[in-house]
Structure formats: structure tokens, C-alpha cells
Design an enzyme around this catalytic site. Structure first.
Site, PDB file in Angstrom:
ATOM      1  N   GLU A   1       0.852  -1.199   0.000  1.00 37.59           N
ATOM      2  CA  GLU A   1       0.000   0.000   0.000  1.00 37.59           C
ATOM      3  C   GLU A   1       0.883   1.242   0.000  1.00 37.59           C
ATOM      4  O   GLU A   1       1.972   1.239   0.575  1.00 37.59           O
ATOM      5  CB  GLU A   1      -0.923  -0.080   1.226  1.00 37.59           C
ATOM      6  CG  GLU A   1      -1.845   1.084   1.476  1.00 37.59           C
ATOM      7  CD  GLU A   1      -2.839   1.387   0.357  1.00 37.59           C
ATOM      8  OE1 GLU A   1      -2.398   1.529  -0.799  1.00 37.59           O
ATOM      9  OE2 GLU A   1      -4.035   1.547   0.646  1.00 37.59           O
ATOM     10  N   ASP A   2       0.418   2.280  -0.681  1.00 32.92           N
ATOM     11  CA  ASP A   2       1.228   3.502  -0.750  1.00 32.92           C
ATOM     12  C   ASP A   2       1.235   4.258   0.574  1.00 32.92           C
ATOM     13  O   ASP A   2       2.281   4.658   1.065  1.00 32.92           O
ATOM     14  CB  ASP A   2       0.746   4.420  -1.901  1.00 32.92           C
ATOM     15  CG  ASP A   2      -0.755   4.717  -1.832  1.00 32.92           C
ATOM     16  OD1 ASP A   2      -1.461   4.089  -1.005  1.00 32.92           O
ATOM     17  OD2 ASP A   2      -1.225   5.564  -2.612  1.00 32.92           O
TER      18      ASP A   2
ATOM     19  N   ASP B   1      -3.714   6.223   5.962  1.00 33.73           N
ATOM     20  CA  ASP B   1      -4.110   7.510   6.520  1.00 33.73           C
ATOM     21  C   ASP B   1      -5.126   7.221   7.635  1.00 33.73           C
ATOM     22  O   ASP B   1      -4.750   6.839   8.739  1.00 33.73           O
ATOM     23  CB  ASP B   1      -4.699   8.305   5.338  1.00 33.73           C
ATOM     24  CG  ASP B   1      -4.959   9.766   5.635  1.00 33.73           C
ATOM     25  OD1 ASP B   1      -5.343  10.081   6.764  1.00 33.73           O
ATOM     26  OD2 ASP B   1      -4.804  10.597   4.725  1.00 33.73           O
TER      27      ASP B   1
ATOM     28  N   GLY C   1      -7.101   4.683   7.651  1.00 29.52           N
ATOM     29  CA  GLY C   1      -7.210   3.239   7.780  1.00 29.52           C
ATOM     30  C   GLY C   1      -8.465   2.675   7.131  1.00 29.52           C
ATOM     31  O   GLY C   1      -8.686   1.465   7.163  1.00 29.52           O
ATOM     32  N   ASN C   2      -9.295   3.527   6.527  1.00 26.99           N
ATOM     33  CA  ASN C   2     -10.519   3.032   5.871  1.00 26.99           C
ATOM     34  C   ASN C   2     -10.205   2.050   4.746  1.00 26.99           C
ATOM     35  O   ASN C   2     -10.881   1.029   4.598  1.00 26.99           O
ATOM     36  CB  ASN C   2     -11.330   4.202   5.303  1.00 26.99           C
ATOM     37  CG  ASN C   2     -12.017   5.000   6.396  1.00 26.99           C
ATOM     38  OD1 ASN C   2     -12.385   4.455   7.426  1.00 26.99           O
ATOM     39  ND2 ASN C   2     -12.147   6.293   6.195  1.00 26.99           N
TER      40      ASN C   2
ATOM     41  N   LEU D   1      -7.487   0.249   4.475  1.00 24.26           N
ATOM     42  CA  LEU D   1      -6.944  -0.960   5.102  1.00 24.26           C
ATOM     43  C   LEU D   1      -8.079  -1.845   5.628  1.00 24.26           C
ATOM     44  O   LEU D   1      -8.049  -3.068   5.483  1.00 24.26           O
ATOM     45  CB  LEU D   1      -5.996  -0.569   6.239  1.00 24.26           C
ATOM     46  CG  LEU D   1      -5.274  -1.727   6.913  1.00 24.26           C
ATOM     47  CD1 LEU D   1      -4.347  -2.430   5.924  1.00 24.26           C
ATOM     48  CD2 LEU D   1      -4.467  -1.238   8.107  1.00 24.26           C
TER      49      LEU D   1
ATOM     50  N   LYS E   1       0.423   7.681   8.414  1.00 25.23           N
ATOM     51  CA  LYS E   1       0.168   8.909   9.180  1.00 25.23           C
ATOM     52  C   LYS E   1      -0.427   8.515  10.531  1.00 25.23           C
ATOM     53  O   LYS E   1      -1.653   8.387  10.662  1.00 25.23           O
ATOM     54  CB  LYS E   1      -0.820   9.809   8.414  1.00 25.23           C
ATOM     55  CG  LYS E   1      -0.246  10.419   7.130  1.00 25.23           C
ATOM     56  CD  LYS E   1      -1.297  11.296   6.464  1.00 25.23           C
ATOM     57  CE  LYS E   1      -0.785  11.933   5.189  1.00 25.23           C
ATOM     58  NZ  LYS E   1      -1.872  12.584   4.424  1.00 25.23           N
TER      59      LYS E   1
ATOM     60  N   ASP F   1      -1.203  11.089  -5.802  1.00 26.02           N
ATOM     61  CA  ASP F   1      -1.699  12.197  -6.615  1.00 26.02           C
ATOM     62  C   ASP F   1      -2.450  13.234  -5.802  1.00 26.02           C
ATOM     63  O   ASP F   1      -2.922  12.970  -4.701  1.00 26.02           O
ATOM     64  CB  ASP F   1      -2.671  11.665  -7.680  1.00 26.02           C
ATOM     65  CG  ASP F   1      -4.003  11.230  -7.067  1.00 26.02           C
ATOM     66  OD1 ASP F   1      -3.975  10.403  -6.123  1.00 26.02           O
ATOM     67  OD2 ASP F   1      -5.059  11.721  -7.495  1.00 26.02           O
TER      68      ASP F   1
HETATM   69  P1  IMP Z   1      -7.164   5.940   4.103  1.00 27.55           P
HETATM   70  O1  IMP Z   1      -7.681   7.215   4.701  1.00 27.55           O
HETATM   71  O2  IMP Z   1      -6.176   5.257   5.045  1.00 27.55           O
HETATM   72  O3  IMP Z   1      -8.260   5.021   3.652  1.00 27.55           O
HETATM   73  O4  IMP Z   1      -6.336   6.371   2.829  1.00 27.55           O
HETATM   74  C1  IMP Z   1      -6.960   6.248   1.604  1.00 27.55           C
HETATM   75  C2  IMP Z   1      -6.103   6.559   0.429  1.00 27.55           C
HETATM   76  O5  IMP Z   1      -6.056   7.975   0.346  1.00 27.55           O
HETATM   77  C3  IMP Z   1      -4.651   6.115   0.409  1.00 27.55           C
HETATM   78  O6  IMP Z   1      -4.464   4.793  -0.020  1.00 27.55           O
HETATM   79  C4  IMP Z   1      -4.118   7.078  -0.614  1.00 27.55           C
HETATM   80  O7  IMP Z   1      -4.373   6.600  -1.922  1.00 27.55           O
HETATM   81  C5  IMP Z   1      -4.912   8.333  -0.326  1.00 27.55           C
HETATM   82  N1  IMP Z   1      -4.142   9.254   0.515  1.00 27.55           N
HETATM   83  C6  IMP Z   1      -4.098   9.337   1.863  1.00 27.55           C
HETATM   84  N2  IMP Z   1      -3.257  10.302   2.265  1.00 27.55           N
HETATM   85  C7  IMP Z   1      -2.754  10.849   1.114  1.00 27.55           C
HETATM   86  C8  IMP Z   1      -1.800  11.909   0.853  1.00 27.55           C
HETATM   87  O8  IMP Z   1      -1.231  12.569   1.741  1.00 27.55           O
HETATM   88  N3  IMP Z   1      -1.560  12.154  -0.465  1.00 27.55           N
HETATM   89  C9  IMP Z   1      -2.157  11.480  -1.492  1.00 27.55           C
HETATM   90  N4  IMP Z   1      -3.033  10.486  -1.288  1.00 27.55           N
HETATM   91  C10 IMP Z   1      -3.324  10.171   0.003  1.00 27.55           C
HETATM   92 MG    MG Z   2      -3.901   4.044  -2.014  1.00 32.25          MG
END
Ligand code: IMP
Ligand code: MG
Length: 181
Positions: A103-104, A107, A109-110, A112, A135, A163
Site C-alpha cells: 500500500e502507498d 491515513d 485506515g478506511n 486498510l 500517518k 496524486d
Molecule cells: P485511508 O484514509 O487510510 O483510507 O487512505 C486512503 C487513500 O487515500 C490512500 O491509499 C491514498 O491513496 C490516499 N491518501 C491518503 N493520504 C494521502 C496523501 O497525503 N496524499 C495522497 N493520497 C493520500
Molecule cells: Mg492508495
């Protein structure tokens, strides 16, 4: 310092190509040493963001492995809850396999959470998570993350696959949103 503009926002250099390469090498080393003897892992990159990380990671991984991708898309609905959709799923038989998710960035975790949902019924031997960035201050889940490349503060970043509204994925290094916009 060389700032760049993407759409309406300004970003500053944050993580160099050299540091990225070092982080990815370290992750590949850690993942390979965490595998059972003779285990052939299936690496699954999460599209779109992880395409560069996944390609560099698998080149650094020494040994046999299989590679696949799933495409997840998260978007903010009208409510505060985030919906994560599976756009391209998994075709491989995962029974008894050691699956390592690439995974890149993790953030909230949604995404994940969705990954754990998608792989729950697949009878995998082991599911491990390797993320390039994390993060910690915004992570809201208790789900385990096995390998973290670099923990960063809660500021938006672009480059190296990540992006901002579609742009910036091709930048070879990572840039961070500047505070003064
Ligand atoms: P989540 O909030 O953990 O579900 O993160 C969802 C997705 O948001 C990640 O897999 C990224 O593709 C994108 N994302 C979260 N933080 C960043 C950021 O700082 N820059 C760009 N994309 C982000
Ligand atoms: Mg992603």
C-alpha cells in the site's frame, strides 16, 4: 527550495529519490526476512497509488514471488463516513498463500479496513501489510500493520505514485503541501 504548483496548491520537496530508494530496499529486506523458509509470497499492490512503490519493491525483493493488483477507490460521501469500493478484484486462488499487501499510504485506515474485509474469506495462510507511508496521528483503526516504510505527519503529500486530483503521480520524489497557500 524548489516548490512546485499542482492545480491550485503549492508543494515543497519532502522525500528525495535517494531516501525513497533506501526505504523501499529496507522494506523488501524486512519482508523477505519475515517469510517462512521456502515460502513464495504473493504480493498484491493496491492501485492506483502503489504502482511505483510496488514495481520498485518487487525489483528489490530477492527470491521467487508472484505479483498481482487490486484496485480500490475511496471517496468522501455526503456524510463523514468514507466509502471504499473495490473496482478490480482478486482472481487468484489464495488458499494457503502468504499474501503481502503493498500500500502507498495508510491515513485513516478506511482502505486498510476494506482490504481486511476483501481478504477475510479467502483462506489465506497469512495476510501481511506493508505500507510505504503511515500517518499515525490520523489512523483510527486497531488493524495490524506489519511493515511501515516511514511514518509522517498529517500533511498531504504527492509524488511517487501519490496524486492530488489526478496529478503528480509521475514525480520521482515526494512533495508535501506547504502551509502558506
Ligand atoms: P485511508 O484514509 O487510510 O483510507 O487512505 C486512503 C487513500 O487515500 C490512500 O491509499 C491514498 O491513496 C490516499 N491518501 C491518503 N493520504 C494521502 C496523501 O497525503 N496524499 C495522497 N493520497 C493520500
Ligand atoms: Mg492508495
Amino acid at each position: 527550495m524548489e516548490t512546485i504548483k499542482i492545480h491550485d496548491l503549492t508543494f515543497q520537496p519532502f522525500i528525495s529519490e535517494e531516501e525513497l530508494s533506501h526505504i523501499v530496499k529496507t522494506l523488501a529486506f524486512q519482508v523477505s526476512h519475515g517469510l517462512d523458509e521456502g515460502e513464495i509470497p504473493l504480493f498484491i499492490g493496491i492501485l492506483n497509488g502503489s504502482f511505483l512503490f510496488a514495481s520498485d519493491f518487487i525489483r528489490e525483493f530477492k527470491g521467487e514471488c508472484e505479483v498481482s493488483f487490486v484496485k480500490l477507490h475511496s471517496y468522501q460521501g455526503t456524510k463523514s463516513t468514507e466509502v471504499v469500493n473495490e473496482l478490480i478484484g482478486i482472481n487468484e486462488d489464495l488458499t494457503g498463500r502468504t499474501v503481502v499487501i503493498l500500500e502507498d499510504i495508510i491515513d485513516t485506515g478506511n482502505t486498510l479496513h476494506k482490504i481486511y474485509d476483501v481478504f477475510r474469506d479467502k483462506q489465506v495462510k497469512e495476510l501481511k501489510i506493508a505500507t510505504l507511508f503511515f500517518k499515525p496521528s490520523v489512523y483510527r483503526k486497531e488493524l495490524p500493520i506489519d511493515y511501515i516504510g516511514k511514518s509522517i505527519e498529517d500533511k498531504f503529500i504527492v509524488g511517487y505514485g501519490l496524486d492530488y486530483n489526478g496529478l503528480g503521480r509521475n514525480l520521482p520524489s515526494v512533495y508535501q503541501l506547504t502551509t502558506e497557500q
